[in-house]
Design a protein around this motif. Structure first.
Motif, mmCIF file in Angstrom:
data_model
loop_
_atom_site.group_PDB
_atom_site.id
_atom_site.type_symbol
_atom_site.label_atom_id
_atom_site.label_comp_id
_atom_site.label_asym_id
_atom_site.label_seq_id
_atom_site.Cartn_x
_atom_site.Cartn_y
_atom_site.Cartn_z
ATOM 1 N N ILE A 55 26.154 26.100 -34.517
ATOM 2 C CA ILE A 55 24.901 26.948 -34.532
ATOM 3 C C ILE A 55 25.226 28.420 -33.869
ATOM 4 O O ILE A 55 24.630 29.282 -34.217
ATOM 5 C CB ILE A 55 23.661 26.116 -33.943
ATOM 6 N N THR A 107 18.685 22.452 -28.552
ATOM 7 C CA THR A 107 19.036 22.532 -29.827
ATOM 8 C C THR A 107 20.003 23.829 -30.137
ATOM 9 O O THR A 107 20.496 23.663 -31.181
ATOM 10 C CB THR A 107 17.909 22.729 -30.774
ATOM 11 N N ILE A 109 18.694 26.223 -30.957
ATOM 12 C CA ILE A 109 17.724 27.107 -32.002
ATOM 13 C C ILE A 109 17.045 28.294 -31.426
ATOM 14 O O ILE A 109 16.181 28.032 -30.242
ATOM 15 C CB ILE A 109 16.890 26.370 -32.946
ATOM 16 N N GLY A 185 15.873 31.231 -38.377
ATOM 17 C CA GLY A 185 16.791 30.697 -39.030
ATOM 18 C C GLY A 185 17.857 31.950 -39.404
ATOM 19 O O GLY A 185 17.457 33.018 -39.896
ATOM 20 N N ILE A 189 22.900 28.083 -40.673
ATOM 21 C CA ILE A 189 22.169 27.001 -39.791
ATOM 22 C C ILE A 189 21.218 26.369 -40.981
ATOM 23 O O ILE A 189 20.567 27.110 -41.825
ATOM 24 C CB ILE A 189 21.127 27.610 -38.850
ATOM 25 N N GLY A 190 21.319 24.968 -41.232
ATOM 26 C CA GLY A 190 20.391 24.206 -41.898
ATOM 27 C C GLY A 190 18.995 24.565 -41.769
ATOM 28 O O GLY A 190 18.416 24.542 -40.573
ATOM 29 N N GLU A 191 18.202 24.470 -42.689
ATOM 30 C CA GLU A 191 16.413 24.580 -42.488
ATOM 31 C C GLU A 191 15.944 23.636 -41.810
ATOM 32 O O GLU A 191 15.182 23.573 -40.950
ATOM 33 C CB GLU A 191 15.987 24.750 -43.915
ATOM 34 N N GLU A 192 16.827 21.991 -42.100
ATOM 35 C CA GLU A 192 16.112 21.114 -41.424
ATOM 36 C C GLU A 192 16.238 21.276 -39.647
ATOM 37 O O GLU A 192 15.620 20.884 -38.988
ATOM 38 C CB GLU A 192 16.469 19.880 -41.854
ATOM 39 N N LEU A 193 17.221 21.715 -39.315
ATOM 40 C CA LEU A 193 17.627 21.953 -37.903
ATOM 41 C C LEU A 193 16.620 22.995 -37.367
ATOM 42 O O LEU A 193 15.968 22.525 -36.264
ATOM 43 C CB LEU A 193 19.007 22.647 -37.507
ATOM 44 N N VAL A 194 16.221 24.037 -37.965
ATOM 45 C CA VAL A 194 15.397 24.877 -37.552
ATOM 46 C C VAL A 194 14.002 24.253 -37.560
ATOM 47 O O VAL A 194 12.937 24.453 -36.387
ATOM 48 C CB VAL A 194 15.254 26.378 -38.417
ATOM 49 N N ASP A 196 13.309 21.240 -37.284
ATOM 50 C CA ASP A 196 13.031 20.122 -36.434
ATOM 51 C C ASP A 196 12.770 20.751 -34.998
ATOM 52 O O ASP A 196 11.878 20.137 -34.145
ATOM 53 C CB ASP A 196 14.293 19.384 -36.343
ATOM 54 N N ALA A 197 13.451 21.706 -34.828
ATOM 55 C CA ALA A 197 13.206 22.531 -33.330
ATOM 56 C C ALA A 197 11.747 23.064 -33.150
ATOM 57 O O ALA A 197 11.301 22.753 -32.113
ATOM 58 C CB ALA A 197 14.340 23.813 -33.183
#
Length: 219
Positions: A55, A107, A109, A185, A189-194, A196-197
């Motif tokens: 990240i 995270t 993010i 984002g 960086i995966g969309e799901e990580l952002v 989720d944050a």
């Protein structure tokens, strides 16, 4: 609310996850336990290894692409984590801002929080034309050069220089009762990580009495 990302910005790999939380009761020190837990968890880790985390690497690559030296201007999550690893406490601002810092430090993010009562219309992320005024938090006013990715509202006020500097114009204060949460984002960086944050941030804000307006959207 919908945040429009211009074609020029999406071409750079920019995307956002966002939602709004209303009916907040802001204050101080309600996330002290979470802040201290993070300080204990990451204190003493090798600060030099941070730059190699995927990240952090993605944000740093993006910074270089837009002409920012990430060894001098750190991505916000990295900057917070560096404070901890070096044995320094995380900042205590107010509960809403602290919630974002808890999630960002954990995270990595970048999380932006904006007082909705100060935002006119729906924000959009565009490249600056040059000459826009920016009032950065803790910094002097400045005039932006061309081709800087920024978030601005329909009145033309610049809320944010993407993805690392927020404006005092739409900043969160103790009187803030409704906020826009934006997870920044970039390519890599995966969309799901952002997403989720942002969801983790909303969960903390719900403990302040906040009500989530809609599920987290990715644009």
């Amino acid at each position: 609310m919908r945040i429009e990302v211009s074609e020029a910005c999406s071409g750079l790999g920019i995307f956002v996850a966002h939602t709004e939380v209303v009916d907040l009761k802001n204050g101080v020190n309600r996330f002290e336990e979470e802040l201290k837990e993070l300080e204990m968890r990451y204190k003493g880790e090798d600060v030099e290894k941070l730059k190699d985390l995927p990240i952090v690497r993605a944000y740093r690559d993006f910074y270089w692409k837009i002409g920012i030296d990430p060894t001098k201007v750190r991505p916000s999550g990295e900057a917070l984590r560096r404070r901890i690893t070096r044995g320094n406490p995380l900042p205590r601002i107010n509960d809403v801002v602290d919630a974002g810092n808890v999630v960002s430090a954990d995270t990595l993010i970048s999380i932006g929080l904006y007082d909705l009562s100060k935002v006119v219309g729906e924000p959009r992320i565009v490249m600056s034309k040059g000459g826009e005024a920016f009032r950065g938090i803790g910094n002097k006013d400045e005039v932006l050069r061309p081709n800087v990715p920024i978030m601005m509202d329909e009145s033309g006020q610049v809320m944010h220089i993407y993805p690392h500097r927020d404006s005092v114009v739409t900043s969160v204060t103790l009187s803030t009762e409704e906020v826009l949460i934006v997870g920044a984002g970039v390519r890599g960086i995966g969309e799901e990580l952002v997403k989720d944050a942002v969801e983790r941030t909303t969960k903390l804000l719900k403990s302040l009495g906040g009500k989530v307006v809609h599920e987290v959207r990715v644009n």
